[in-house]
Scaffold this motif. Sequence first.
Motif, PDB file in Angstrom:
ATOM      1  N   ASP A 163      -0.588  24.731   3.500  1.00  0.00           N
ATOM      2  CA  ASP A 163      -1.233  25.605   4.474  1.00  0.00           C
ATOM      3  C   ASP A 163      -0.621  26.996   4.320  1.00  0.00           C
ATOM      4  OD1 ASP A 163       1.281  25.373   5.589  1.00  0.00           O
ATOM      5  OD2 ASP A 163       0.615  24.462   7.467  1.00  0.00           O
ATOM      6  N   ALA A 164      -0.815  27.864   5.306  1.00  0.00           N
ATOM      7  CA  ALA A 164      -0.303  29.237   5.222  1.00  0.00           C
ATOM      8  C   ALA A 164       1.222  29.295   5.194  1.00  0.00           C
ATOM      9  CB  ALA A 164      -0.833  30.056   6.400  1.00  0.00           C
ATOM     10  N   VAL A 165       1.865  28.261   5.722  1.00  0.00           N
ATOM     11  CA  VAL A 165       3.333  28.234   5.755  1.00  0.00           C
ATOM     12  C   VAL A 165       3.912  27.819   4.409  1.00  0.00           C
ATOM     13  CG1 VAL A 165       5.343  27.230   6.911  1.00  0.00           C
ATOM     14  CG2 VAL A 165       3.260  27.721   8.222  1.00  0.00           C
ATOM     15  N   GLY A 166       3.240  26.903   3.711  1.00  0.00           N
ATOM     16  CA  GLY A 166       3.727  26.439   2.417  1.00  0.00           C
ATOM     17  C   GLY A 166       3.342  25.003   2.130  1.00  0.00           C
ATOM     18  N   TYR A 167       3.959  24.442   1.097  1.00  0.00           N
ATOM     19  CA  TYR A 167       3.680  23.083   0.678  1.00  0.00           C
ATOM     20  C   TYR A 167       4.412  22.061   1.552  1.00  0.00           C
ATOM     21  CZ  TYR A 167       1.573  24.665  -3.720  1.00  0.00           C
ATOM     22  OH  TYR A 167       0.751  25.241  -4.648  1.00  0.00           O
ATOM     23  N   VAL A 168       3.769  20.898   1.720  1.00  0.00           N
ATOM     24  CA  VAL A 168       4.392  19.753   2.381  1.00  0.00           C
ATOM     25  C   VAL A 168       4.045  18.502   1.585  1.00  0.00           C
ATOM     26  CG1 VAL A 168       4.430  18.282   4.437  1.00  0.00           C
ATOM     27  CG2 VAL A 168       4.382  20.759   4.691  1.00  0.00           C
ATOM     28  N   ALA A 169       5.037  17.656   1.348  1.00  0.00           N
ATOM     29  CA  ALA A 169       4.822  16.366   0.689  1.00  0.00           C
ATOM     30  C   ALA A 169       5.276  15.258   1.631  1.00  0.00           C
ATOM     31  CB  ALA A 169       5.603  16.300  -0.620  1.00  0.00           C
ATOM     32  N   PHE A 170       4.496  14.187   1.685  1.00  0.00           N
ATOM     33  CA  PHE A 170       4.825  13.050   2.537  1.00  0.00           C
ATOM     34  C   PHE A 170       4.437  11.780   1.800  1.00  0.00           C
ATOM     35  CE2 PHE A 170       3.149   9.980   5.761  1.00  0.00           C
ATOM     36  CZ  PHE A 170       4.366   9.622   6.315  1.00  0.00           C
ATOM     37  N   ALA A 171       5.346  10.825   1.725  1.00  0.00           N
ATOM     38  CA  ALA A 171       5.058   9.556   1.059  1.00  0.00           C
ATOM     39  C   ALA A 171       5.430   8.400   1.975  1.00  0.00           C
ATOM     40  CB  ALA A 171       5.836   9.453  -0.249  1.00  0.00           C
ATOM     41  N   LEU A 172       4.567   7.395   2.000  1.00  0.00           N
ATOM     42  CA  LEU A 172       4.796   6.218   2.840  1.00  0.00           C
ATOM     43  C   LEU A 172       4.428   4.970   2.054  1.00  0.00           C
ATOM     44  CD1 LEU A 172       5.533   5.038   5.635  1.00  0.00           C
ATOM     45  CD2 LEU A 172       3.120   5.284   6.257  1.00  0.00           C
ATOM     46  N   ASP A 173       5.427   4.124   1.828  1.00  0.00           N
ATOM     47  CA  ASP A 173       5.235   2.847   1.149  1.00  0.00           C
ATOM     48  C   ASP A 173       5.256   1.749   2.204  1.00  0.00           C
ATOM     49  OD1 ASP A 173       4.871   1.064  -0.885  1.00  0.00           O
ATOM     50  OD2 ASP A 173       6.794   1.411  -1.853  1.00  0.00           O
TER      51      ASP A 173
ATOM     52  N   ARG B  38      -4.284  16.233  -0.710  1.00  0.00           N
ATOM     53  CA  ARG B  38      -4.826  15.017  -1.323  1.00  0.00           C
ATOM     54  C   ARG B  38      -3.760  13.923  -1.302  1.00  0.00           C
ATOM     55  NH1 ARG B  38      -2.373  14.359  -6.089  1.00  0.00           N
ATOM     56  NH2 ARG B  38      -1.548  16.180  -7.188  1.00  0.00           N
ATOM     57  N   VAL B  39      -4.231  12.711  -1.467  1.00  0.00           N
ATOM     58  CA  VAL B  39      -3.354  11.539  -1.505  1.00  0.00           C
ATOM     59  C   VAL B  39      -3.585  10.797  -2.811  1.00  0.00           C
ATOM     60  CG1 VAL B  39      -3.119   9.200  -0.558  1.00  0.00           C
ATOM     61  CG2 VAL B  39      -2.987  11.164   0.955  1.00  0.00           C
ATOM     62  N   ILE B  40      -2.509  10.366  -3.435  1.00  0.00           N
ATOM     63  CA  ILE B  40      -2.625   9.367  -4.495  1.00  0.00           C
ATOM     64  C   ILE B  40      -2.168   8.042  -3.895  1.00  0.00           C
ATOM     65  CG2 ILE B  40      -2.420  10.964  -6.423  1.00  0.00           C
ATOM     66  CD1 ILE B  40       0.496  10.092  -6.713  1.00  0.00           C
ATOM     67  N   TYR B  41      -2.747   6.970  -4.379  1.00  0.00           N
ATOM     68  CA  TYR B  41      -2.618   5.680  -3.703  1.00  0.00           C
ATOM     69  C   TYR B  41      -2.402   4.579  -4.731  1.00  0.00           C
ATOM     70  CZ  TYR B  41      -4.488   1.510  -1.249  1.00  0.00           C
ATOM     71  OH  TYR B  41      -4.684   0.261  -0.717  1.00  0.00           O
ATOM     72  N   GLU B  42      -1.511   3.647  -4.379  1.00  0.00           N
ATOM     73  CA  GLU B  42      -1.323   2.451  -5.192  1.00  0.00           C
ATOM     74  C   GLU B  42      -1.416   1.226  -4.293  1.00  0.00           C
ATOM     75  OE1 GLU B  42       1.859   0.579  -8.348  1.00  0.00           O
ATOM     76  OE2 GLU B  42       2.604   1.361  -6.443  1.00  0.00           O
ATOM     77  N   TYR B  43      -2.209   0.257  -4.730  1.00  0.00           N
ATOM     78  CA  TYR B  43      -2.356  -1.018  -4.025  1.00  0.00           C
ATOM     79  C   TYR B  43      -1.867  -2.118  -4.957  1.00  0.00           C
ATOM     80  CZ  TYR B  43      -4.659  -5.016  -1.786  1.00  0.00           C
ATOM     81  OH  TYR B  43      -4.926  -6.226  -1.178  1.00  0.00           O
ATOM     82  N   LEU B  44      -1.055  -3.023  -4.435  1.00  0.00           N
ATOM     83  CA  LEU B  44      -0.481  -4.081  -5.254  1.00  0.00           C
ATOM     84  C   LEU B  44      -0.492  -5.399  -4.481  1.00  0.00           C
ATOM     85  CD1 LEU B  44       1.195  -5.047  -7.769  1.00  0.00           C
ATOM     86  CD2 LEU B  44       3.233  -4.374  -6.469  1.00  0.00           C
ATOM     87  N   VAL B  45      -0.933  -6.453  -5.147  1.00  0.00           N
ATOM     88  CA  VAL B  45      -0.853  -7.810  -4.607  1.00  0.00           C
ATOM     89  C   VAL B  45      -0.295  -8.706  -5.707  1.00  0.00           C
ATOM     90  CG1 VAL B  45      -2.097  -9.794  -3.669  1.00  0.00           C
ATOM     91  CG2 VAL B  45      -2.849  -7.487  -3.103  1.00  0.00           C
ATOM     92  N   VAL B  46       0.731  -9.473  -5.374  1.00  0.00           N
ATOM     93  CA  VAL B  46       1.292 -10.438  -6.333  1.00  0.00           C
ATOM     94  C   VAL B  46       1.389 -11.791  -5.626  1.00  0.00           C
ATOM     95  CG1 VAL B  46       3.141 -10.963  -7.938  1.00  0.00           C
ATOM     96  CG2 VAL B  46       2.685  -8.580  -7.329  1.00  0.00           C
TER      97      VAL B  46
ATOM     98  N   ASP C  52       0.869  -1.179   0.000  1.00  0.00           N
ATOM     99  CA  ASP C  52       0.000   0.000   0.000  1.00  0.00           C
ATOM    100  C   ASP C  52       0.903   1.225   0.000  1.00  0.00           C
ATOM    101  OD1 ASP C  52      -3.118  -0.663   0.954  1.00  0.00           O
ATOM    102  OD2 ASP C  52      -1.658  -2.183   1.546  1.00  0.00           O
ATOM    103  N   TYR C  53       0.780   2.050  -1.013  1.00  0.00           N
ATOM    104  CA  TYR C  53       1.615   3.246  -1.143  1.00  0.00           C
ATOM    105  C   TYR C  53       0.728   4.493  -1.083  1.00  0.00           C
ATOM    106  CZ  TYR C  53       4.428   6.873  -3.342  1.00  0.00           C
ATOM    107  OH  TYR C  53       5.071   8.047  -3.619  1.00  0.00           O
ATOM    108  N   PHE C  54       1.070   5.411  -0.183  1.00  0.00           N
ATOM    109  CA  PHE C  54       0.340   6.668  -0.025  1.00  0.00           C
ATOM    110  C   PHE C  54       1.292   7.837  -0.301  1.00  0.00           C
ATOM    111  CE2 PHE C  54      -1.389   3.540   2.900  1.00  0.00           C
ATOM    112  CZ  PHE C  54      -2.747   3.593   2.655  1.00  0.00           C
ATOM    113  N   SER C  55       0.867   8.753  -1.150  1.00  0.00           N
ATOM    114  CA  SER C  55       1.670   9.935  -1.449  1.00  0.00           C
ATOM    115  C   SER C  55       0.796  11.179  -1.249  1.00  0.00           C
ATOM    116  CB  SER C  55       2.192   9.868  -2.886  1.00  0.00           C
ATOM    117  OG  SER C  55       3.019  10.977  -3.159  1.00  0.00           O
ATOM    118  N   PHE C  56       1.154  11.984  -0.241  1.00  0.00           N
ATOM    119  CA  PHE C  56       0.376  13.161   0.126  1.00  0.00           C
ATOM    120  C   PHE C  56       1.064  14.430  -0.369  1.00  0.00           C
ATOM    121  CE2 PHE C  56       0.021  16.759   3.028  1.00  0.00           C
ATOM    122  CZ  PHE C  56      -1.349  16.971   3.078  1.00  0.00           C
ATOM    123  N   ILE C  57       0.250  15.383  -0.856  1.00  0.00           N
ATOM    124  CA  ILE C  57       0.728  16.732  -1.129  1.00  0.00           C
ATOM    125  C   ILE C  57      -0.336  17.707  -0.627  1.00  0.00           C
ATOM    126  CG2 ILE C  57      -0.189  16.691  -3.494  1.00  0.00           C
ATOM    127  CD1 ILE C  57       2.941  18.613  -2.408  1.00  0.00           C
ATOM    128  N   GLY C  58       0.098  18.707   0.141  1.00  0.00           N
ATOM    129  CA  GLY C  58      -0.847  19.674   0.691  1.00  0.00           C
ATOM    130  C   GLY C  58      -0.178  21.012   0.945  1.00  0.00           C
TER     131      GLY C  58
END
Length: 197
Positions: free
Chosen positions: A46-56, A164-172, A38-44
Amino acid sequence: MHDRNIPRKIHALGVMALLFCLLPVHSSAKENLAYYSDYFSFIGRDAVGYVAFALDNNRGVDAGAYQAEHFAVMYDQKAGWVSITGTGDYDNSQKRLEQIPDSPGFKFKGNAEAGITIRSKENALALKIDPMVTRLSDPKEKRLQRWGSAQAVLTWKERSIPGRVIYEYLVVHGWNRLSRTYAGTWDNFQGFYLVLD
């Protein structure tokens, strides 16, 4: 002394060996080798600026042995790359594959379809994600891959950052890069992230 039953015994053994070879391999051998991600990639912003966070979040099973790992990165527009603790292998004694197993660095509540919250006390962050909307799905016999997106809010230190988050789900099934090396694939996991203005 000659045993007249020897030919019959040899014949019986031969028939048993032939039957053994013709019997299908029990399906649990294949089911016991699998890889989930499960891969989550966040971009958002606020008043301070942009923040990106990704967790695989990757986990697998191989012959009854369970594995799990995280790969996490974070970027703040003002501070640059942020060091995140909790990246790497961790114990999957919970034997969880469908759901992401908790680790010392990250805890999970819910699931992508219904909405999920990811918390990390060590990194002073929480990512609350709305129910995921599947945008693309690619099911195959031994492989399922889905991509989706959702609204999300990242709470980091004193900041509450909508985005928002973009998401990838993978099962092999029948494959597990956490426990085996495969020809034609990289020997190890590689995470590449690029920041552009």
